[in-house]
Design an enzyme around this catalytic site. Sequence first.
Site, PDB file in Angstrom:
ATOM      1  N   ASP A 272       0.877  -1.166   0.000  1.00 35.68           N
ATOM      2  CA  ASP A 272       0.000   0.000   0.000  1.00 35.68           C
ATOM      3  C   ASP A 272       0.923   1.228   0.000  1.00 35.68           C
ATOM      4  O   ASP A 272       2.149   1.113   0.136  1.00 35.68           O
ATOM      5  CB  ASP A 272      -0.959  -0.001   1.201  1.00 35.68           C
ATOM      6  CG  ASP A 272      -2.173   0.894   0.940  1.00 35.68           C
ATOM      7  OD1 ASP A 272      -2.105   1.744   0.023  1.00 35.68           O
ATOM      8  OD2 ASP A 272      -3.187   0.764   1.644  1.00 35.68           O
TER       9      ASP A 272
HETATM   10  C1  BGC Z   1      -4.966   3.311   0.187  1.00 40.14           C
HETATM   11  C2  BGC Z   1      -5.133   2.284  -0.909  1.00 40.14           C
HETATM   12  C3  BGC Z   1      -5.024   2.935  -2.262  1.00 40.14           C
HETATM   13  C4  BGC Z   1      -3.675   3.616  -2.339  1.00 40.14           C
HETATM   14  C5  BGC Z   1      -3.402   4.261  -3.681  1.00 40.14           C
HETATM   15  C6  BGC Z   1      -3.722   4.158  -0.019  1.00 40.14           C
HETATM   16  O1  BGC Z   1      -3.681   5.221   0.858  1.00 40.14           O
HETATM   17  O2  BGC Z   1      -4.914   2.660   1.433  1.00 40.14           O
HETATM   18  O3  BGC Z   1      -6.376   1.641  -0.757  1.00 40.14           O
HETATM   19  O4  BGC Z   1      -5.182   1.993  -3.260  1.00 40.14           O
HETATM   20  O5  BGC Z   1      -3.619   4.623  -1.335  1.00 40.14           O
HETATM   21  O6  BGC Z   1      -4.161   5.378  -3.882  1.00 40.14           O
END
Ligand code: BGC
Length: 734
Positions: A272
């Site tokens: 993530d």
């Molecule tokens: C979130 C993810 C997301 C990623 C990219 C993160 O902060 O937890 O779910 O896909 O950002 O935007």
Amino acid sequence: MKKTIYSLVAIAFLATVAGCSAKDDTEKKIDRLISKMTLHEKVGQMNQLSGGEWLAEAVEKGEVGSILNCTDPAELNRIQRIAVEKSRLGIPLLIARDVIHGFKTIFPIPLGLAATFDPELVEKGARIAAVEASANGIRWTFSPMLDIARDPRWGRIAEGSGEDPYLDAMMGAAMVRGYQGNGDSTSVAACIKHFVGYGAAEGGRDYNTTEITERSLRNIYFPAFKAGVDAGAMTLMTSFNANDGIPSTGNKWLVKDVLRDEWGFGGIVVTDWNSAGEMIAHGFASDLKEATEEALDAGVDMDMMSYGYISFIEELVKEKKISEKQVDNAVRNILRLKFKLGLFDNPYIDEARAGETLYAPEHLEAAKQSAIEGAVLLKNDGVLPLKDVRTLLVTGPLADAPYEQLGTWAFDGDETHTVTPLEALKKDFNVIYEPGTEYSRDKSTALVARARSAAARVDAAVVFVGEEAILSGEAHSLSDLNLQGAQSELIAAVKQSCKKVIVVVMAGRPLTIGRDLENCDAMLYSFHPGTMGGEAIAELLEGKAVPSGKSPVTFLKTAGQAPMYYNHFNTGRPNNGSETLLDDIPLKAGQTSLGCTSYYLDSGYGPLFPFGYGLSYTTFDYSNLDIDKSSYSAKDTVRVSVDLKNTGEYDATEVVQLYVRDLVGSVVRPVKELKGFQRVELKAGETKAVTFALPVADLAFWTAGNDYSVEPGDFQLWVAGDSATGDPVSFSVK
Ligand code: BGC
């Protein structure tokens, strides 16, 4: 005849051989490419960065494998051209984006989609999202979110399918199929996330610690991920949380042992956003270099935005802390996806056609249908559908809030395409509009009086309340789940001067709306319904469509009840409702307790509404629940039948739900578990026999012996319209 069979066999054989060699061809291409790559270029493929001006130079040097957050087709072509035409090996970029519930045509939030209990429709919605997104260059979406959420304080409950492992698995697999389609140029790689347990954050506070045992992981949190893998999900994202002290991004057991070895997942595992870097703040790694080593060792292929991989992998290889083979394996997974998506053959977007697919009539129609099916009717004292209503008061902060009704993670949704309820209702009623409050958190009651006096002049009033989009989603947890601002005051005020008051709630989570229920005659819970929410709600209120949504989460009476979910264990002192609540019958002087069972003195033992709950304009009667045998072997299938009668006046659809309880196990078992559901359409007065085939194998769980098996013993089975009603039949497994 024989000849035909032989030639069919021959064709099948040739097809298999051709399939194999096609597969081998790709692997050979990958090997060839890897053999030409410097270590620096390999690491570059493992690096995912967010779009920006400065990217061009890094892309040209082969230091970026994937980018996210750029959606301008011309800009994407420009950056892709640098990768393909200017970088040494010409490897195309993988373009990623959070397309969570639609790209431009925004569908209901995933929690609302789950309320449809309609995986086919959800698959269709994901396909539409992929068609729109891919035409605009996006070939990888960070969706579906499969995190089980048992705590509505957690803002990201909006992004998933709620509290139930089975429903989550069905919806997740449907989305994977929808996004990825048949592998043509509209195919968008799905990313099942966040692996794992992220939704069990302590106190519902986002990013927080989790303490989930292996048994709960396997019985509750893993099933949807396993279903996503089995549906062919091409990528998976690790989660932010540390479970039992180990952040997922550095968890070898999770990624290598379970995901790769046990489930055979061969796709890309991505972190993530900076979740590798965050292992430093967790206190799991002392610096970014160590965090990088931990993540790579765990089997994570791509680093989203920590810059750790691009900065330290080469050093780690030189120091022999990680092997180049580990790097090659990750690069192989990444290149394989790029080949599968056809990016080497066709890396560019047709800019002239990019916009053509957006908001196509059939996309809007599917979005509307999803919003119709995903709306849950919680109360109706005979006022819906609206009849004999000519003048209608439309009020509340969500009545005409084109951006807010799209909900969280609607990055690319364009509010100018939103149809609001105000707009839709104006077509059929003489509407008086009073905002009531400016926005959902607005505490001012300055506009409430105007709404109350307008309410005296109409045949019925609809109050649109809920949450602005920003109140749910990532990092938007709440400790108070009541309607915010002056919304409850608005409902109460309107009720003082109008006989027919309908409340429509647009929100990202199940709010504690008990007190508001008392001040209205009907309540429709639409979650954030997306682009076509206004038309969908209008059709439901007018009776052109009949509500069929069922809640994918438990509605609480107070936030203090969280976490509360239907598939809980029984405890040694269960309360089955026989004891009275403190707020109903006050304790007499000197009395200290109403009994020693599991309940709250002030809010009782049960929720406001159970999982699976939802009313219709008609009523349904379940009868003659039957199973084909009383005893089964592990290889059998339980054949279930029930008669369902539409006992009301409207043609309607009922979501028929099958629940099971395993009465005694080597470990305690949930009081009920959803094992099947069907949407059944019935004309007014019609009866249908509804059947289910439940393989006994589906009763398996992670036992005290630490394996998945079905334990012999006695079971109960219900078929009902929600998780709290119906009488069971019994059977045993020998
Ligand atoms: C979130 C993810 C997301 C990623 C990219 C993160 O902060 O937890 O779910 O896909 O950002 O935007």
